[in-house]
Scaffold this active site. Structure first.
Site, mmCIF file in Angstrom:
data_model
loop_
_atom_site.group_PDB
_atom_site.id
_atom_site.type_symbol
_atom_site.label_atom_id
_atom_site.label_comp_id
_atom_site.label_asym_id
_atom_site.label_seq_id
_atom_site.Cartn_x
_atom_site.Cartn_y
_atom_site.Cartn_z
ATOM 1 C CD GLU A 71 32.850 -47.847 -33.701
ATOM 2 O OE1 GLU A 71 33.602 -48.469 -34.460
ATOM 3 O OE2 GLU A 71 32.078 -46.971 -34.084
ATOM 4 C CG HIS A 118 40.809 -47.011 -34.458
ATOM 5 N ND1 HIS A 118 41.288 -45.887 -35.098
ATOM 6 C CD2 HIS A 118 39.554 -47.205 -34.942
ATOM 7 C CE1 HIS A 118 40.379 -45.428 -35.924
ATOM 8 N NE2 HIS A 118 39.302 -46.217 -35.847
ATOM 9 C CD GLU A 119 37.675 -50.586 -33.795
ATOM 10 O OE1 GLU A 119 36.643 -49.918 -33.593
ATOM 11 O OE2 GLU A 119 38.206 -50.676 -34.914
ATOM 12 C CG HIS A 140 35.482 -45.789 -32.755
ATOM 13 N ND1 HIS A 140 35.118 -44.618 -33.377
ATOM 14 C CD2 HIS A 140 36.135 -46.524 -33.704
ATOM 15 C CE1 HIS A 140 35.510 -44.631 -34.633
ATOM 16 N NE2 HIS A 140 36.137 -45.777 -34.856
ATOM 17 C CD GLU A 162 36.277 -44.319 -38.120
ATOM 18 O OE1 GLU A 162 37.300 -44.456 -37.443
ATOM 19 O OE2 GLU A 162 35.310 -45.099 -38.033
ATOM 20 C CG ASP A 182 28.837 -48.581 -48.151
ATOM 21 O OD1 ASP A 182 29.231 -48.097 -47.075
ATOM 22 O OD2 ASP A 182 27.912 -49.406 -48.234
ATOM 23 C CE1 TYR A 205 38.962 -45.569 -39.757
ATOM 24 C CE2 TYR A 205 38.206 -44.972 -41.951
ATOM 25 C CZ TYR A 205 38.087 -45.748 -40.819
ATOM 26 O OH TYR A 205 37.110 -46.693 -40.726
#
Length: 355
Positions: free
Chosen positions: A2, A26-27, A30, A49, A106, A114
């Site tokens: 997003e 979901h996006e 956001h 998330e 990362d 999530y």
């Protein structure tokens, strides 16, 4: 991914059956949790998330019925279990609020923010009641509009909002914030989800489990009672029901044998699907069964998709059964992947001298 004015979507959501529109939900969510309001640091990534996954499922529930909210959560719980197992040597990465001091964020990326985040918000939703919770949601996004916040800010805001409501405040006293925020592993107890849409998937999986060869010492049932798979077994199913069915197959104590994987595909044509969610789960079943017939198919597919959700676990499974093929596949396709995906898979495969 997003962005405030534009969303970049992976081609894997185009499945031909409109089953992956949850990614769009979901996006879109956001726009509020991630863009309008965001986490202050990567250690509070769950605020982006977890909230977004919760809102995505609320949208699904509103459009398709509350059972769909729970069905999606069941799929998410499986993903959370797998992420927790993956970090068994680094359990700190399975905490909701992660200590990232001296660590690359990362390296901690997984479904934990999530799904553990979703389960925490769902827990709070149940604790105070949906009607009251739905009054808190707009307050939260209004209070932090165009601001960043920490997990402690969230806690303070939630408790402060419900001060005028003695019943809700009393209910919130049960929240073990330290445990939710900082304890690694799965939330306990496991949430109780509505399994209405999942039960047919579980039932068919049990029939397939009955075909798994038993140890010689195990009493076997009458051969005439054995299950005979037919294409009609999955007639009328959604793609997500196929996902739950296939994921159930990977939970068996004894994996399917290669001949059973081949029968599975011959009956339901799962390797031919254009749905990446279904295809990746079928490949997972095949790799866990060490069915050599799927190895080259997996390697070929890994050169066509770059979504880390699929790429990373399939590379690990492929490396577990044919490391040479996994390495050759990665070396051939590494420039095709997003730099973050490429670096994480490179580390997973322990390829220190390959850039």
């Amino acid at each position: 991914m997003e962005n405030p004015n534009m969303t970049f979507a992976t081609p894997t959501i185009i499945s031909g059956d409109k089953s992956n529109i949850d990614v769009i939900a979901h996006e879109l969510a956001h726009s509020w949790s991630g863009n309008l309001v965001t986490n202050a640091s990567w250690q509070d990534f769950w605020l982006n998330e977890g909230w977004t996954t919760y809102l995505e499922r609320r949208i699904q529930g509103s459009v398709h019925g509350e059972a769909m909210f729970h069905f999606s959560a069941i799929i998410g719980w499986k993903a959370l279990r797998e992420s927790v197992a993956k970090f068994d040597s680094n359990p700190g990465f399975t905490s909701l609020v992660v200590d990232l001091e001296g660590k690359d964020p990362d390296d901690a990326f997984s479904s934990v923010p999530y799904e553990k985040g979703f389960n925490f918000i769902f827990y709070l939703d149940n604790l105070v009641g949906r009607e009251k919770w739905d009054k808190f949601i707009p307050h939260y996004f209004s209070k932090y509009r165009e601001k960043s916040l920490t997990s402690q800010d969230f806690k303070a805001t939630l408790l402060d909002f419900f001060i005028p409501d003695p019943d809700a405040s009393k209910a919130l006293e049960a929240v073990d914030w330290e445990k939710w925020y900082h304890s690694p592993g799965l939330p306990s107890p496991e949430p109780q989800f509505d399994t209405t849409l999942a039960e047919p998937c579980y039932a068919l999986a049990r029939k397939w489990e009955s075909l798994v060869p038993l140890p010689p010492s195990h009493p076997s049932s009458d051969a005439d009672d054995r299950f005979t798979p037919e294409p009609q077994d999955i007639q009328g199913w959604s793609s997500n029901q196929l996902v739950v069915f296939l994921e159930r197959l990977t939970d068996f104590t004894t994996s399917l044998s290669p001949p059973l994987v081949q029968l599975l595909d011959a009956t339901y044509h799962l390797s031919k699907t254009e749905n990446a969610e279904v295809k990746s789960r079928f490949f997972t079943v095949g790799l866990k069964a060490q069915d050599v017939e799927v190895y080259d198919e997996v390697a070929n597919w890994l050169g066509k998709v770059g979504r880390m959700k699929f790429v990373r676990p399939l590379y690990m499974l492929l490396a577990g059964v044919d490391r040479a093929l996994a390495v050759r596949t990665f070396v051939r396709n590494r420039k095709f992947y997003h730099p973050i995906c490429r670096e994480i898979v490179r580390k997973d495969l322990k390829l220190e001298d390959i850039l």
